[in-house]
Design a protein around this motif. Structure first.
Motif, PDB file in Angstrom:
ATOM      1  N   ASP A   1      -1.964  -9.421   9.988  1.00 42.78           N
ATOM      2  CA  ASP A   1      -2.001 -10.530  10.955  1.00 42.78           C
ATOM      3  C   ASP A   1      -3.189 -11.453  10.702  1.00 42.78           C
ATOM      4  N   GLY A   2      -3.509 -11.653   9.423  1.00 39.37           N
ATOM      5  CA  GLY A   2      -4.548 -12.599   9.036  1.00 39.37           C
ATOM      6  C   GLY A   2      -5.963 -12.072   9.050  1.00 39.37           C
ATOM      7  N   THR A   3      -6.169 -10.831   9.490  1.00 39.33           N
ATOM      8  CA  THR A   3      -7.494 -10.224   9.500  1.00 39.33           C
ATOM      9  C   THR A   3      -7.611  -9.265   8.327  1.00 39.33           C
ATOM     10  N   VAL A   4      -8.734  -9.329   7.623  1.00 35.74           N
ATOM     11  CA  VAL A   4      -8.977  -8.451   6.474  1.00 35.74           C
ATOM     12  C   VAL A   4      -9.860  -7.288   6.921  1.00 35.74           C
ATOM     13  N   TYR A   5      -9.283  -6.094   6.906  1.00 38.89           N
ATOM     14  CA  TYR A   5      -9.998  -4.883   7.309  1.00 38.89           C
ATOM     15  C   TYR A   5     -10.470  -4.123   6.068  1.00 38.89           C
ATOM     16  N   GLN A   6     -11.631  -3.490   6.207  1.00 36.59           N
ATOM     17  CA  GLN A   6     -12.209  -2.691   5.136  1.00 36.59           C
ATOM     18  C   GLN A   6     -12.308  -1.246   5.600  1.00 36.59           C
ATOM     19  N   ALA A   7     -11.485  -0.379   5.009  1.00 36.34           N
ATOM     20  CA  ALA A   7     -11.550   1.049   5.297  1.00 36.34           C
ATOM     21  C   ALA A   7     -12.608   1.667   4.393  1.00 36.34           C
ATOM     22  N   LEU A   8     -13.686   2.136   4.974  1.00 37.88           N
ATOM     23  CA  LEU A   8     -14.845   2.610   4.219  1.00 37.88           C
ATOM     24  C   LEU A   8     -14.654   4.048   3.753  1.00 37.88           C
TER      25      LEU A   8
ATOM     26  N   HIS B   1       2.189 -14.534   2.896  1.00 42.05           N
ATOM     27  CA  HIS B   1       2.483 -14.858   4.289  1.00 42.05           C
ATOM     28  C   HIS B   1       3.759 -14.122   4.662  1.00 42.05           C
ATOM     29  N   PHE B   2       3.684 -13.281   5.683  1.00 38.34           N
ATOM     30  CA  PHE B   2       4.793 -12.382   5.985  1.00 38.34           C
ATOM     31  C   PHE B   2       5.883 -13.063   6.797  1.00 38.34           C
ATOM     32  N   ASP B   3       7.136 -12.913   6.318  1.00 37.31           N
ATOM     33  CA  ASP B   3       8.333 -13.292   7.055  1.00 37.31           C
ATOM     34  C   ASP B   3       9.275 -12.098   7.042  1.00 37.31           C
ATOM     35  N   ASN B   4       9.797 -11.727   8.190  1.00 41.13           N
ATOM     36  CA  ASN B   4      10.691 -10.581   8.285  1.00 41.13           C
ATOM     37  C   ASN B   4      12.095 -10.985   7.833  1.00 41.13           C
TER      38      ASN B   4
ATOM     39  N   GLY C   1      -0.026   3.561  14.228  1.00 43.33           N
ATOM     40  CA  GLY C   1      -0.666   2.633  13.317  1.00 43.33           C
ATOM     41  C   GLY C   1       0.353   1.821  12.546  1.00 43.33           C
ATOM     42  N   THR C   2      -0.142   1.070  11.568  1.00 48.62           N
ATOM     43  CA  THR C   2       0.696   0.188  10.762  1.00 48.62           C
ATOM     44  C   THR C   2       0.532   0.500   9.292  1.00 48.62           C
ATOM     45  N   LEU C   3       1.638   0.653   8.615  1.00 45.68           N
ATOM     46  CA  LEU C   3       1.679   0.768   7.161  1.00 45.68           C
ATOM     47  C   LEU C   3       1.938  -0.618   6.590  1.00 45.68           C
ATOM     48  N   VAL C   4       1.145  -1.005   5.605  1.00 47.00           N
ATOM     49  CA  VAL C   4       1.369  -2.236   4.851  1.00 47.00           C
ATOM     50  C   VAL C   4       1.653  -1.821   3.415  1.00 47.00           C
ATOM     51  N   GLY C   5       2.766  -2.297   2.863  1.00 45.62           N
ATOM     52  CA  GLY C   5       3.154  -1.843   1.534  1.00 45.62           C
ATOM     53  C   GLY C   5       3.615  -2.968   0.635  1.00 45.62           C
ATOM     54  N   LEU C   6       3.542  -2.699  -0.663  1.00 43.94           N
ATOM     55  CA  LEU C   6       3.932  -3.666  -1.687  1.00 43.94           C
ATOM     56  C   LEU C   6       4.871  -3.010  -2.681  1.00 43.94           C
ATOM     57  N   TYR C   7       5.945  -3.716  -3.032  1.00 43.16           N
ATOM     58  CA  TYR C   7       6.836  -3.306  -4.109  1.00 43.16           C
ATOM     59  C   TYR C   7       6.751  -4.320  -5.237  1.00 43.16           C
ATOM     60  N   CYS C   8       6.521  -3.811  -6.461  1.00 41.97           N
ATOM     61  CA  CYS C   8       6.551  -4.652  -7.655  1.00 41.97           C
ATOM     62  C   CYS C   8       7.687  -4.194  -8.561  1.00 41.97           C
ATOM     63  N   PRO C   9       8.417  -5.135  -9.163  1.00 37.69           N
ATOM     64  CA  PRO C   9       9.513  -4.775 -10.064  1.00 37.69           C
ATOM     65  C   PRO C   9       9.010  -4.095 -11.336  1.00 37.69           C
ATOM     66  N   ASN C  10       9.941  -3.492 -12.080  1.00 36.53           N
ATOM     67  CA  ASN C  10       9.591  -2.746 -13.285  1.00 36.53           C
ATOM     68  C   ASN C  10       8.888  -3.589 -14.336  1.00 36.53           C
ATOM     69  N   TYR C  11       9.209  -4.877 -14.410  1.00 34.79           N
ATOM     70  CA  TYR C  11       8.613  -5.720 -15.449  1.00 34.79           C
ATOM     71  C   TYR C  11       7.144  -6.046 -15.184  1.00 34.79           C
ATOM     72  N   MET C  12       6.618  -5.617 -14.019  1.00 39.10           N
ATOM     73  CA  MET C  12       5.221  -5.896 -13.684  1.00 39.10           C
ATOM     74  C   MET C  12       4.259  -4.838 -14.225  1.00 39.10           C
TER      75      MET C  12
ATOM     76  N   SER D   1      -7.046 -17.272   3.201  1.00 43.59           N
ATOM     77  CA  SER D   1      -6.365 -18.556   3.072  1.00 43.59           C
ATOM     78  C   SER D   1      -5.080 -18.456   2.249  1.00 43.59           C
ATOM     79  N   LEU D   2      -4.869 -17.329   1.588  1.00 37.89           N
ATOM     80  CA  LEU D   2      -3.709 -17.168   0.710  1.00 37.89           C
ATOM     81  C   LEU D   2      -2.593 -16.320   1.316  1.00 37.89           C
ATOM     82  N   GLY D   3      -2.814 -15.789   2.517  1.00 39.29           N
ATOM     83  CA  GLY D   3      -1.787 -14.979   3.150  1.00 39.29           C
ATOM     84  C   GLY D   3      -2.287 -14.375   4.444  1.00 39.29           C
ATOM     85  N   ASP D   4      -1.391 -13.638   5.116  1.00 37.31           N
ATOM     86  CA  ASP D   4      -1.788 -12.974   6.357  1.00 37.31           C
ATOM     87  C   ASP D   4      -1.524 -11.475   6.327  1.00 37.31           C
TER      88      ASP D   4
END
Length: 279
Positions: free
Chosen positions: A82-89, A110-113, A189-200, A62-65
């Motif tokens: 795409d809104g589905t939560v996958y669990q890589a075991l 929520h992803f916007d290009n 396949g698809t890579l999903v990635g996150l960038y956080c700034p230095n202050y995080m 409910s908080l993102g896709d």
């Protein structure tokens, strides 16, 4: 479904002040703000061994896709796409996560290009990050970025882990004993990635964090290394941040000011053998 009104008020307040306490209820998509990066707990709490949680997979949807994270007991890697939560075991296989499973740590939006980068002959993860960092420097290093890259990877080294039982170890100790690694060649396949700034640095880890899932949804995990011949990476720039804290007495007993940067860096980048050499 009727939403717990107290939780709804907490979410509305959180979007104003940036902090939310977890609950058994969930945030409806109408309440969660689209242009916000929503983080459950801290990477620092995960590093110290908080593998429980009061936020569920259902809450995450409910908080993102799109996003990354893990599951109760550190039982595998999370790839939300795409809104589905996958669990890589731990065995490298992928399942759709049950809505009732607790989430100790995750970051979703929520992803916007907002912008795209054409890639060619990326020899390794360091080269990939160099390309991304150059774009981030132009667009704003103090913003957050979620990225998505669908392509055929020449190679990808990824890991997952089998779950741990209470009393939970630290993140690094859990990975030393339960991390499993896999190499795939010429895989789409698809890579999903996150960038956080230095202050995080006190809430997450600065820089990049990548997860992977194959097109057939049979393989996935946390990326340790990669290479690719071509592709287009999409970036979603986000300038708002919401933190969701667990409503759990054990979580609130933790010293979250403790410096866990060395453990986090090891968990993000090291193979299992490298972790064991450092111990």
């Amino acid at each position: 479904m009727v939403m717990n009104m107290n939780f709804k008020k907490k979410i509305a307040l959180a979007l104003a002040v940036g902090v939310l306490t977890g609950s058994a209820a969930y945030a409806s998509p109408a309440v969660a703000e689209r242009e916000s990066l929503n983080q459950v707990a801290l990477l620092q709490s995960l590093a110290q061994g908080y593998f429980g949680g009061t936020v569920t997979v259902r809450d995450m949807r409910s908080l993102g896709d799109i996003g990354i994270g893990t599951f109760e007991g550190l039982n595998g890697e999370m790839i939300m796409l795409d809104g589905t939560v996958y669990q890589a075991l731990g065995n490298g296989q992928v399942v759709v996560a049950d809505d009732k499973v607790a989430v100790p740590y995750a970051t979703v939006t929520h992803f916007d290009n907002d912008l795209s980068i054409a890639l060619k002959d990326v020899k390794d993860k360091a080269a990939f990050e160099k390309i991304l960092n150059a774009e981030v420097k132009k667009c704003g290093e103090n913003s957050f970025y979620m990225i998505k890259l669908h392509t055929e990877f020449s190679s990808v080294l990824f890991r997952s882990e089998y779950g741990s039982q209470k009393p939970y170890p630290t993140l690094v100790e859990a990975l030393k004993g339960k991390q499993t690694e896999f190499t795939a060649k010429n895989i789409k396949g698809t890579l999903v990635g996150l960038y956080c700034p230095n202050y995080m640095g006190g809430l997450n880890t600065p820089g990049w964090h990548f997860h992977f899932i194959s097109d057939d949804r049979k393989q996935g995990g946390h990326i340790l290394e990669l290479s690719l011949k071509k592709g287009t990476v999409e970036l979603d720039k986000t300038d708002k941040f919401t933190m969701i804290l667990h409503n759990d007495p054990q979580f609130h007993k933790m010293n979250l000011a403790k410096d866990m940067s060395k453990d986090i860096n090891s968990a993000e980048h090291d193979t299992q053998s490298a972790m064991k050499k450092k111990s």
